[in-house]
Design a protein around this motif. Structure first.
Motif: not given
Length: 604
Positions: A411-437
């Motif tokens: 488990c550690v931080s890994h790759n992700g991308a922006i979710i295009p919610v207007p007016g906000r900075d939101i990202m989804v990210q993989g954390w290996y066996q930490g799941g996704l956040s």
């Protein structure tokens, strides 16, 4: 090539070595907590899972030829010097990064790549496997071309199995492959660009004016090949070897009407000291601080994320996070750099839509270790959020998933991308066996988790390489490649943190292509859904609530949604929000102005 269809302490100036030192977080990171992700039952394909504000709607297992159940529970054997690896371990079949073209999902793998049809309803159908061993397997797509990164010594020019023997061989391939998939049933390799250090990841960069030209920024992290295998390659520090293949990236130029002619056109020294010109001008390597992280020298980038419309790139480069000017993509130049005592390995980077922030991920332990345990430092192995200011990169905060993971889960931080919610900075990210956040970093000083999905370990008694390599948003859905199990598809669900309208606003945007490490500016259409998303944000922030202005806005948005917009009323409401913004704090004022703009455009 074969194809199957089975389908801490203060740092001294000398330690900093020219890199700007990150500021301390505005607020100390939260401590790990026990939540629904803790103590989930294990299993290969039947592990328990926990979901919060996100729902898994589809899955597909790794196809035949890309999964060896006997290899899952053991590490790959190390070959003797000069010998090829005899039997691959699980990492040789690891699913890696994703790229998207319409409804097609391209999933990289250390053994080649797979293609799936995924229309967004949760169904995922495997349509193609390309077997081409060589490691890493990060992919990108452009038109009918697929680009594949490979760096292992077992890679062969002909994509064959069996590996390559000897320290130097004309049969070995390490670099970027290019496949033509115009006939999806008969993909063919059209180019194989050899590089001195192979290819760990790569980034596609369009030419700003010539639509026939595409650049590939190649990031290599492994050792330098001998000159006897690839002419012009040599190792060593620049003090003794000014032509060293270290301390540079490769820039490959691809003529789209002749991709078979792809070749390296530049190896820019993007880490050079601005004053002396020394090519090793950034972090020198070693322990960052007493009792702190040990970081390798900045002689390569792991990931480079480009934002062509902003003429910017963010490099996650071992011991530093850097910012590049790519207005001339063949000759990028460094604008700013950042160092931090809590970062073990600057791994990947993501801009927000306005390119006013960068989120850098730290791959402490290389992705192979358990780094989210109760006694692991909460400031290690997570993300740094930095603002892009007139003075360059300035660290604002850190984020790490606030859950406790067992020592049997890497488990550690890994790759992700922006979710295009207007007016906000939101990202989804993989954390290996930490799941996704799912992370909200709209306030760069106070990032927070607003959704997650996790599942139990592969095995209760063994640390097995597994988990989400990444998590990406494409055309309304989240796609996450699981290293062992296959590909999962998710949708967001409304919550106190994300309204139905905000999710709908993100889902209404569609693009033809999504590639890792290539961001495009998001422009939302004029729509009552977009305006409602801003109104929901104001209500959440107690900026409107049950006020008369809010009630009026809801009424007018309903008329707009029904196809009967009252343009004069919408324009009047826009003016009211603009007036309200004058006396509001900065956060409320920005939302009000966004809402006013959406209403005014509808009234024009």
């Amino acid at each position: 090539m074969t194809r199957t269809r089975i389908l801490l302490p203060v740092l001294t100036a000398s330690l900093l070595a020219g890199a700007a030192f990150a500021q301390e977080p505005a607020e100390a990171p939260v401590t790990a907590r026990v939540d629904a992700r803790t103590n989930l039952g294990s299993g290969l394909f039947d592990a328990e899972n926990a979901a919060w504000n996100v729902e898994r709607i589809g899955s597909v297992q790794s196809p035949p030829g890309f999964f060896d159940p006997e290899a899952v529970w053991r590490l790959p054997p190390e070959p003797k010097p000069g010998e090829a690896r005899q039997r691959p371990g699980q990492i040789m079949f690891a699913n890696t990064d994703l790229a998207f073209s319409g409804d097609r999902v391209f999933m990289g793998n250390f053994h080649g790549f797979n293609v799936f049809e995924a229309p967004g309803d949760g169904s995922v159908n495997h349509i193609l496997s390309v077997v081409c061993p060589g490691g890493q397997g990060d992919v990108s797509v452009y038109g009918d071309l697929v680009f594949l990164s490979q760096e292992q010594n077992r890679g062969r020019l002909d994509c064959g199995g069996g590996g390559v023997s000897g320290r130097s061989s004309e049969e070995r391939f390490r670099g970027v492959r290019i496949f033509d998939i115009s006939d999806i049933d008969n993909p063919r390799q059209v180019a194989a660009v050899q590089t001195c250090r192979g290819s760990h990841t790569h980034t596609l960069v369009p030419h700003p004016t010539d639509t026939n030209v595409l650049y590939v920024y190649n990031s290599a992290t492994s050792g330098v090949r001998p000159g006897s295998e690839l002419e012009g390659c040599s190792n060593g520090e620049p003090s003794s070897n000014p032509d060293t293949a270290l301390y540079s990236i490769d820039i490959i130029k691809v003529m789209l009407d002749a991709p078979e002619e792809a070749a390296i056109v530049n190896r820019p020294r993007i880490f050079a000291d601005r004053e002396t010109g020394e090519v090793n001008g950034l972090w020198k390597g070693g322990q960052v601080a007493d009792g702190g992280q040990k970081t390798n020298a900045t002689n390569h980038c792991h990931d480079i994320t480009v934002y062509p419309e902003m003429n910017l790139a963010a490099g996650a480069c071992s011991g530093n996070g850097i910012l590049l000017d790519i207005s001339d993509p063949e000759n990028p130049s460094r604008i700013s750099e950042l160092a931090d005592p809590n970062m073990a390995y600057w791994h990947s980077a993501t801009f927000n839509n306005d390119a006013t922030k960068v989120l850098y991920a730290d791959e402490w332990g290389g992705g192979l270790g358990a780094r989210c345990r109760a006694d692991d430092p909460i400031a290690w192995g997570g993300d740094i959020i930095a603002d892009i200011t007139e003075d360059g990169l300035v660290k604002r905060s850190q984020f790490k998933i606030p859950s406790v993971q067992p020592d049997t889960q890497n488990c550690v931080s890994h790759n992700g991308a922006i979710i295009p919610v207007p007016g906000r900075d939101i990202m989804v990210q993989g954390w290996y066996q930490g799941g996704l956040s799912v992370i909200d970093f709209t306030d760069s000083a106070h990032p927070k988790e607003i959704a997650y999905f996790d599942q139990g370990a592969i095995d209760d008694g063994t640390l097995v390489l597994a988990g989400y390599w990444a998590a990406y948003w494409h055309n309304g859905r989240i796609y996450a490649p699981e290293i062992v199990r296959g590909l999962d598809v998710f949708k967001l669900t409304p919550s106190e943190f994300l309204s139905e309208a905000e999710i709908a606003a993100a889902e209404m945007l569609t693009v033809d292509v999504t590639n890792p490490q290539w961001q495009r500016r998001i422009v939302w259409p004029d729509s009552p859904v977009i305006a409602q998303a801003y109104l929901d944000q104001l209500a959440r922030a107690d900026g409107v609530g049950e006020s008369g202005l809010g009630v009026e806005t809801v009424r007018e948005l309903a008329r707009w949604e029904a196809g009967r917009p009252r343009t004069k009323e919408l324009a009047r409401l826009a003016a009211s929000y603009e007036e309200e913004a004058q006396g509001a704090d900065a956060a409320h004022a920005e939302i009000m102005m966004n809402l006013a703009s959406a209403l005014r455009r509808a009234g024009e």
